[in-house]
Write a protein that holds these residues in place. Structure first.
Motif, PDB file in Angstrom:
ATOM      1  N   THR A 248       0.827  -1.208   0.000  1.00 22.35           N
ATOM      2  CA  THR A 248       0.000   0.000   0.000  1.00 22.35           C
ATOM      3  C   THR A 248       0.859   1.255   0.000  1.00 22.35           C
ATOM      4  OG1 THR A 248      -1.838  -1.113   1.115  1.00 22.35           O
ATOM      5  CG2 THR A 248      -1.722   1.294   1.306  1.00 22.35           C
ATOM      6  N   TYR A 249       1.855   1.305   0.884  1.00 19.36           N
ATOM      7  CA  TYR A 249       2.696   2.496   0.939  1.00 19.36           C
ATOM      8  C   TYR A 249       3.608   2.598  -0.284  1.00 19.36           C
ATOM      9  CZ  TYR A 249       1.073   3.485   5.643  1.00 19.36           C
ATOM     10  OH  TYR A 249       0.283   3.792   6.725  1.00 19.36           O
ATOM     11  N   ALA A 252       1.508   4.206  -2.768  1.00 21.78           N
ATOM     12  CA  ALA A 252       1.331   5.625  -2.463  1.00 21.78           C
ATOM     13  C   ALA A 252       2.511   6.445  -2.976  1.00 21.78           C
ATOM     14  CB  ALA A 252       1.167   5.822  -0.955  1.00 21.78           C
ATOM     15  N   THR A 256       2.429   9.402  -5.868  1.00 23.12           N
ATOM     16  CA  THR A 256       2.759  10.803  -5.593  1.00 23.12           C
ATOM     17  C   THR A 256       4.115  11.226  -6.147  1.00 23.12           C
ATOM     18  OG1 THR A 256       3.826  10.265  -3.480  1.00 23.12           O
ATOM     19  CG2 THR A 256       1.454  10.706  -3.439  1.00 23.12           C
ATOM     20  N   GLN A 320      -6.028  -0.627  -4.061  1.00 24.69           N
ATOM     21  CA  GLN A 320      -4.928   0.335  -4.049  1.00 24.69           C
ATOM     22  C   GLN A 320      -4.306   0.462  -5.433  1.00 24.69           C
ATOM     23  OE1 GLN A 320      -5.704  -2.115  -1.857  1.00 24.69           O
ATOM     24  NE2 GLN A 320      -4.335  -2.058  -0.089  1.00 24.69           N
ATOM     25  N   ILE A 389      -5.017   6.926  -1.174  1.00 29.66           N
ATOM     26  CA  ILE A 389      -3.979   7.008  -2.209  1.00 29.66           C
ATOM     27  C   ILE A 389      -4.397   7.984  -3.305  1.00 29.66           C
ATOM     28  CG2 ILE A 389      -2.855   5.703  -4.067  1.00 29.66           C
ATOM     29  CD1 ILE A 389      -2.772   3.310  -2.171  1.00 29.66           C
ATOM     30  N   LEU A 392      -4.178  11.632  -2.201  1.00 34.12           N
ATOM     31  CA  LEU A 392      -2.837  12.196  -2.080  1.00 34.12           C
ATOM     32  C   LEU A 392      -2.416  13.005  -3.306  1.00 34.12           C
ATOM     33  CD1 LEU A 392      -0.950   9.181  -0.436  1.00 34.12           C
ATOM     34  CD2 LEU A 392      -1.503  11.364   0.655  1.00 34.12           C
ATOM     35  N   LEU A 417       1.969   8.789   6.990  1.00 30.79           N
ATOM     36  CA  LEU A 417       2.003   9.575   5.756  1.00 30.79           C
ATOM     37  C   LEU A 417       2.375  11.033   6.038  1.00 30.79           C
ATOM     38  CD1 LEU A 417      -1.138   8.174   3.908  1.00 30.79           C
ATOM     39  CD2 LEU A 417       1.250   7.855   3.239  1.00 30.79           C
TER      40      LEU A 417
END
Length: 429
Positions: A248-249, A252, A256, A320, A389, A392, A417
């Motif tokens: 997930t991260y 992200a 971004t 995601q 997500i 962001l 985050l």
């Protein structure tokens, strides 16, 4: 009811510590029912599901004590919890508890194995699919249990204890593999589980059970063999890193741009997802105690994925990845093969300007130049974080409602985050 507000447009840069895996922690906690000694679990995340299961185990008589993280310590440093089931006072898991958490149905295996009886409420439906428990019941019957369905409960007994047997699962089931493996540890003789799940969480549970004295061979393959033992002892076990949080991260950062090191994890936990994220344009580099994720310069490539049991692309990362694909430079096809209702996030992503069309279990995602912030509503755990997500990078403010779904599986998400530059805050009440 809490909400999360995100103002999009910031790159992510910094370090994110990965928590212990929710999907490993829950069966490990339930394994405490197998012994009258203390089972100590390290790296346990702060999650609503963990707190809920602790209360459910307490209903059976399990005592627990907590050591570890206090206020203002670094996010991601999990607790150590000691579970002791010396005195099981009740072998019934009532509807009002099981209905709040499907995983609580899993107590049926350890209770049958150790106490030779259990009465557990059927968990009912689920937002993302039916997830029937037939495989659990048929598998336990293969180990000698007698199980009747009465007034919404599975009423089970095994006079004299469970006995080893052979059971081939009609479909791969992580939950059933957990339950049958736990039950078989105390069965008389050898048990062979065929078409078993191969997830890292299965291996983690097997490692813990082995430390408790179980005899298990083949965990991580489709055939698991368990030689039953008379009793299990206590043990100390560290929960493995959360591969879903890791993915997930990483997504992200891919969304971004930026440069983030995910600590306390490794890419081997999610081979298919790591490949897809790399194909989308991010650079994943193994570093000491973690993974460095970068995306600087180029845009996001469109990548097709199909969810499958491990080692395939995880269904728990599908939402995601769909969010990531909403900003790709092409058209991506996402096929969901695990759960029939796991596209409920599509309409919420559309509120942010995503272009997604559905045909059965296939989503066609056409990348757009910009997403626009809007109020959205979380429909389940993984869908909720897909909206984060997307938020962001969305222009303006995105307000994610019903974030109690997030609290079930992501520890201190807004804090992690926010430390990396995201403009994100929780609004209480």
């Amino acid at each position: 009811m809490d909400r999360i507000r995100i103002r999009g447009g910031n790159e992510l840069n910094g370090t994110i510590p990965i928590s212990g895996a929710k999907n490993a922690t829950l069966p490990l906690m339930i394994a405490s029912l197998l012994t009258d000694d203390t089972l100590t679990l390290e790296n346990v995340p702060h999650l609503a599901d963990v707190e809920g299961l602790t209360r459910i185990l307490g209903n059976h008589g399990v005592d627990f004590s907590v050591t570890g993280k206090r206020l203002r310590q670094e996010a991601g440093l999990g607790r150590t919890i000691h579970f002791n089931a010396r005195n099981i006072v009740d072998t019934t898991a009532p509807y009002e508890l099981v209905s709040k958490m499907r995983a609580s149905f899993w107590v049926i295996g350890p209770l049958l194995a150790r106490m030779h009886q259990a009465k557990v409420s059927l968990p009912g439906g689920c937002a993302i699919g039916t997830r029937p428990v037939d495989i659990f019941i048929d598998g336990l019957r293969a180990l000698g249990a007698e199980i009747d369905i009465e007034a919404g409960y599975a009423v089970a007994s095994a006079k004299g204890g469970l006995v080893g047997g052979r059971y081939k699962m009609p479909k791969v089931s992580v939950g059933a593999t957990h339950v049958l493996m736990m039950a078989a540890t105390l069965a008389k003789g050898e048990t062979v589980l065929e078409n078993a799940a191969r997830e890292p969480e299965i291996i983690d549970l097997a490692n813990c059970l082995t430390a408790m004295g179980a005899k298990i061979d083949g965990a991580g393959t489709s055939t698991i063999r368990i030689d039953g033992v008379a009793a299990l002892s206590g043990a100390r076990h560290r929960v493995l890193p959360d591969r879903i949080e890791t993915g997930t991260y990483a997504m992200a950062v891919a969304m971004t741009g930026g440069d983030v090191t995910l600590t306390g994890t490794h890419a081997d936990l999610l081979p298919a997802a790591a490949r897809a994220i790399s194909e989308a344009g991010a650079i994943l580099t193994p570093v000491e105690n973690g993974i460095r994720v970068q995306r600087n310069g180029g845009g996001i490539n469109a990548v097709d994925v199909t969810t499958d049991p491990y080692p395939g692309f995880p269904t728990d990362l599908q939402a995601q990845f769909m969010a990531l694909m909403t900003k790709s430079n092409g058209i991506a096809t996402i096929t969901e093969t695990i759960f029939e209702n796991r596209f409920m996030h599509v309409q919420e992503l559309a509120r942010l300007g995503a272009k997604i069309s559905l045909s059965g279990q296939v989503a066609r995602v056409e990348g757009v130049k910009a997403l626009k912030g809007a109020p959205v509503m979380a429909t389940d755990l993984r869908a909720s974080v897909s909206l984060v997500i997307a938020g962001l990078v969305a222009e303006g403010d995105t307000l994610v409602n019903r974030v109690y779904h997030l609290d079930r599986g992501f520890e201190r998400l807004e804090e992690k985050l926010g430390r990396c530059g995201a403009e994100i805050e929780r609004i209480s009440g």
